[in-house]
Design a protein around this motif. Structure first.
Motif, PDB file in Angstrom:
ATOM      1  N   THR A   1      29.036  -4.024 -64.527  1.00  0.00           N
ATOM      2  CA  THR A   1      28.653  -5.323 -63.989  1.00  0.00           C
ATOM      3  C   THR A   1      29.582  -6.395 -64.528  1.00  0.00           C
ATOM      4  N   GLU A   2      29.798  -7.394 -63.724  1.00  0.00           N
ATOM      5  CA  GLU A   2      30.638  -8.518 -64.113  1.00  0.00           C
ATOM      6  C   GLU A   2      29.829  -9.484 -64.975  1.00  0.00           C
ATOM      7  N   PRO A   3      30.481 -10.192 -65.910  1.00  0.00           N
ATOM      8  CA  PRO A   3      29.768 -11.194 -66.703  1.00  0.00           C
ATOM      9  C   PRO A   3      29.186 -12.280 -65.799  1.00  0.00           C
ATOM     10  N   VAL A   4      28.042 -12.803 -66.193  1.00  0.00           N
ATOM     11  CA  VAL A   4      27.366 -13.831 -65.407  1.00  0.00           C
ATOM     12  C   VAL A   4      27.928 -15.192 -65.791  1.00  0.00           C
ATOM     13  N   PRO A   5      28.351 -15.994 -64.812  1.00  0.00           N
ATOM     14  CA  PRO A   5      28.847 -17.344 -65.125  1.00  0.00           C
ATOM     15  C   PRO A   5      27.770 -18.196 -65.790  1.00  0.00           C
ATOM     16  N   PRO A   6      28.173 -19.200 -66.589  1.00  0.00           N
ATOM     17  CA  PRO A   6      27.203 -20.034 -67.318  1.00  0.00           C
ATOM     18  C   PRO A   6      26.184 -20.735 -66.421  1.00  0.00           C
TER      19      PRO A   6
ATOM     20  N   ASP B   1      24.931 -19.644 -63.630  1.00  0.00           N
ATOM     21  CA  ASP B   1      23.944 -18.638 -63.245  1.00  0.00           C
ATOM     22  C   ASP B   1      23.040 -18.277 -64.417  1.00  0.00           C
ATOM     23  N   GLN B   2      23.585 -18.319 -65.644  1.00  0.00           N
ATOM     24  CA  GLN B   2      22.775 -18.056 -66.839  1.00  0.00           C
ATOM     25  C   GLN B   2      21.669 -19.099 -66.961  1.00  0.00           C
TER      26      GLN B   2
ATOM     27  N   GLY C   1      22.683 -11.847 -71.646  1.00  0.00           N
ATOM     28  CA  GLY C   1      21.702 -12.821 -72.095  1.00  0.00           C
ATOM     29  C   GLY C   1      20.270 -12.321 -72.061  1.00  0.00           C
ATOM     30  N   LEU C   2      20.091 -11.022 -71.870  1.00  0.00           N
ATOM     31  CA  LEU C   2      18.747 -10.447 -71.763  1.00  0.00           C
ATOM     32  C   LEU C   2      17.908 -10.722 -73.005  1.00  0.00           C
TER      33      LEU C   2
END
Length: 98
Positions: free
Chosen positions: A6-11, A13-14, A71-72
């Protein structure tokens, strides 16, 4: 066989993930606390514990629904900590009112 990457989630979207997966847990905690304060005469602390356990379970379910591992732990910690604070304040209110 290779696993799915999976690609890192942009800030941005976080932040949206935090709002959509943490805020409902806090709302559940507040609603549960108000219900405990208004509807229970006996075993209030047991019901309050049930509210907290339900909040923790809902936070895990919401995190699994998002299917985002970035960030889970932070989101689960924020949701559970907020629920704990609501339950703690409610417990103090119960101790002072009774």
């Amino acid at each position: 066989m290779m696993g799915r990457v999976t690609e890192p989630v942009p800030p941005t979207d976080q932040r949206r993930l935090k709002l959509t997966s943490v805020l409902p847990v806090w709302v559940l905690a507040v609603v549960g606390a108000v219900l405990v304060l208004t509807l229970t005469d006996k075993d209030s602390f047991a019901w309050l514990l049930l509210v907290f356990v339900l909040c923790v379970l809902v936070s895990f379910v919401l995190q699994l629904i998002t299917a985002t591992k970035d960030g889970l732990v932070e989101r689960i910690s924020i949701a559970s900590s907020g629920s704990f604070v609501v339950v703690l304040v409610t417990a103090v209110l119960l101790l002072t009112l009774r």
